[in-house]
Design a protein around this motif. Structure first.
Motif, PDB file in Angstrom:
ATOM      1  N   TYR A   1       0.822  -1.213   0.000  1.00 35.73           N
ATOM      2  CA  TYR A   1       0.000   0.000   0.000  1.00 35.73           C
ATOM      3  C   TYR A   1       0.855   1.261   0.000  1.00 35.73           C
ATOM      4  O   TYR A   1       0.362   2.347   0.326  1.00 35.73           O
ATOM      5  CB  TYR A   1      -0.923   0.004   1.215  1.00 35.73           C
TER       6      TYR A   1
ATOM      7  N   ARG B   1      -0.081   5.294  -1.038  1.00 35.96           N
ATOM      8  CA  ARG B   1      -1.538   5.420  -1.215  1.00 35.96           C
ATOM      9  C   ARG B   1      -2.132   6.302  -0.111  1.00 35.96           C
ATOM     10  O   ARG B   1      -1.575   6.452   0.968  1.00 35.96           O
ATOM     11  CB  ARG B   1      -2.213   4.049  -1.160  1.00 35.96           C
TER      12      ARG B   1
ATOM     13  N   SER C   1      -7.924   1.083   3.814  1.00 33.06           N
ATOM     14  CA  SER C   1      -7.769   1.539   2.429  1.00 33.06           C
ATOM     15  C   SER C   1      -8.815   0.838   1.573  1.00 33.06           C
ATOM     16  O   SER C   1      -8.951  -0.390   1.645  1.00 33.06           O
ATOM     17  CB  SER C   1      -6.358   1.227   1.912  1.00 33.06           C
TER      18      SER C   1
END
Length: 499
Positions: free
Chosen positions: A334, A337, A352
């Motif tokens: 991730y 992000r 997320s």
């Protein structure tokens, strides 16, 4: 000063025996003025001042002192004039020739006149007050400052106490949620001070601009929030008294508990035991009066309020997300992000795309880094040279069998063995450490030190079925065997023909 007995005799002589004032004065050896007073008063009336105190040396200086004291009202309490400082300034700046005692007496009288008076209050059932207090406690063997939430029902004097590492907005809301669950009802209103966790700003007309989290909490439970005057703790004197009472009775001697959860469970028990007490001025127990409070309160909503602070952030190149000055790790997949962050009193949850990607115990330190080593294993599998220097793995306490497994793998396959060891660690992305630990111990006992064998063993451990490993059929699962050393093997070294 004359005694009450003398007053009685003088009055009897005058009113009962008819003696004259002159005769009474002569008989008892007192003045005619004293006789007049004893005829008027049945007991000694004490000293009665008929004229104000005269302080000739202070005349002309009292206005200066009053001006200084008025200016002090807008300054911190510890930077206000004391009697000694007033005396020094009057003497040095205005030529005052009087003594220190008259200055001290004047300031004491000024303070007495300025003291606030209070109206006795009646507390209707169903209403509450809330506040925070502080005390030292020992949690997990370490002395720490506890910020304890105090929730009080003034009508019955029933209370709820809960401790936190910090008095954050989440702690305020979480304390309410647990208090409502403790009582099984929601109060009609709660009286607060103007804490910044609750009130973002006091507008010029006196209305409060509530903090975002607190406003959502009020909307969820439909509570009427009320506030005391800024800086006036006596407006909610009932809960202020509970804060002090809880500190004296629950925090002395210093409480010692392994975790905050155990401490709060104990505090709930103490609050529940208090329901059997009968307080001064009441003929009923706290628990009996509590029934009237509960009867006037509102029912709980179907679900409790989610007591968390919500924020957003971006994952850094080191797979870290910053929340309240601290960095928390997320899986390296991730990286870079945007993520959502929910800060609870005991944990930080990072999400997320609608899914939770990381959970961490919340840190209340500053500039701390909280790692989950598993988050970095996919990257370390590609960069195996970082295995011994990776900061997330420095304090990772694994059972000793894992180090034995790594040594055997690296001895057999060198760098490839290190990568295979990281692949074994990555099984923690799916399985618990306890199950993987059992599989590693079984693999070492069987001599099967390969990733495929350990994966098969951990699956068998989870599914509660016996393993089926045939090392003859699967030669890529080598059997690690160390033979015993024989002294005869070294005899050739002793012979001359060895050269």
């Amino acid at each position: 000063m004359f005694t009450v007995e003398l007053y009685r005799k003088v009055r009897q002589a005058y009113f009962r025996q008819g003696m004259s004032k002159r005769a009474i004065a002569r008989h008892f050896g007192i003045s005619r003025d004293s006789v007049d007073k004893m005829i008027v008063y049945s007991v000694p009336p004490g000293y009665r001042r008929t004229a104000p105190v005269k302080r000739p040396k202070l005349d002309g200086f009292s206005d200066i002192i009053d001006q200084w004291l008025r200016e002090d009202m807008g300054r911190p309490r510890k930077q206000r004039h004391t009697a000694k400082r007033v005396f020094d300034r009057l003497r040095d700046e205005h030529g005052f020739s009087g003594g220190y005692t008259i200055i001290k007496d004047y300031l004491r009288e000024h303070e007495r006149r300025g003291r606030e008076m209070f109206v006795p209050l009646h507390h209707a059932p169903g209403h509450a007050q809330a506040d925070f207090g502080e005390a030292l406690v020992v949690i997990g063997g370490t002395e720490r400052k506890a910020h304890f939430f105090a929730f009080d029902l003034p009508h019955s004097d029933a209370c709820y106490i809960r401790a936190y590492p910090a008095a954050t907005a989440e702690a305020w809301v979480d304390g309410h949620v647990h208090a409502f669950a403790f009582f099984g009802c929601v109060p009609l209103s709660v009286l607060y001070d103007n804490d910044r966790c609750l009130v973002a700003r006091i507008l010029p007309d006196g209305t409060r601009q509530r903090a975002t989290l607190f406003s959502g909490f009020l909307s969820h439970y439909l509570i009427q929030d009320r506030y005391g005057r800024p800086g006036k703790g006596n407006d909610k004197g009932s809960v202020e008294g509970i804060v002090g009472w809880a500190r004296r009775n629950f925090m002395v001697p210093l409480p010692r508990f392994a975790t905050w959860g155990e401490f709060n469970t104990w505090l709930e028990e103490q609050c529940r035991k208090r329901h059997a007490d009968v307080l001064r001025g009441h003929g009923e127990t706290i628990g009996q009066r509590l029934q009237r409070d509960l009867g006037a309160m509102m029912p709980l909503p179907p679900a409790p309020f989610d007591a968390c602070d919500q924020a957003t952030g971006r994952v850094s190149s080191q797979a870290l997300v910053r929340y309240r000055t601290n960095d928390y790790s997320v899986p390296v997949a991730y990286g870079h992000r945007d993520v959502s962050i929910r800060g609870y009193v005991d944990q930080v949850v990072i999400g997320s795309g609608g899914e939770v990607i990381a959970r961490h115990p919340r840190s209340y330190d500053r500039e701390d880094m909280v790692f989950n080593p598993v988050h970095y294993l996919p990257l370390i599998e590609k960069k195996t040279g970082a295995l011994d220097q990776a900061a997330p793995l420095v304090d990772w306490e694994l059972p000793p069998e894992f180090q034995t497994l790594r040594r055997l793998m690296e001895a057999r396959l060198l760098k490839a063995g290190r990568r295979e060891y990281v692949q074994v660690l990555r099984l923690l992305e799916t399985f618990d450490l306890a199950d993987l630990h059992v599989a590693v111990k079984t693999a070492l006992r069987m001599g099967a030190v390969g990733f495929d064998a350990i994966k098969h063993l951990v699956l068998c451990q989870v599914e509660r079925r016996p393993p089926k490993l045939d090392l003859d059929v699967y030669p890529y699962l080598p059997r690690a065997k160390v033979g015993a050393t024989s002294a005869a093997s070294y005899m050739c070294l002793m012979s001359g023909g060895a050269a």
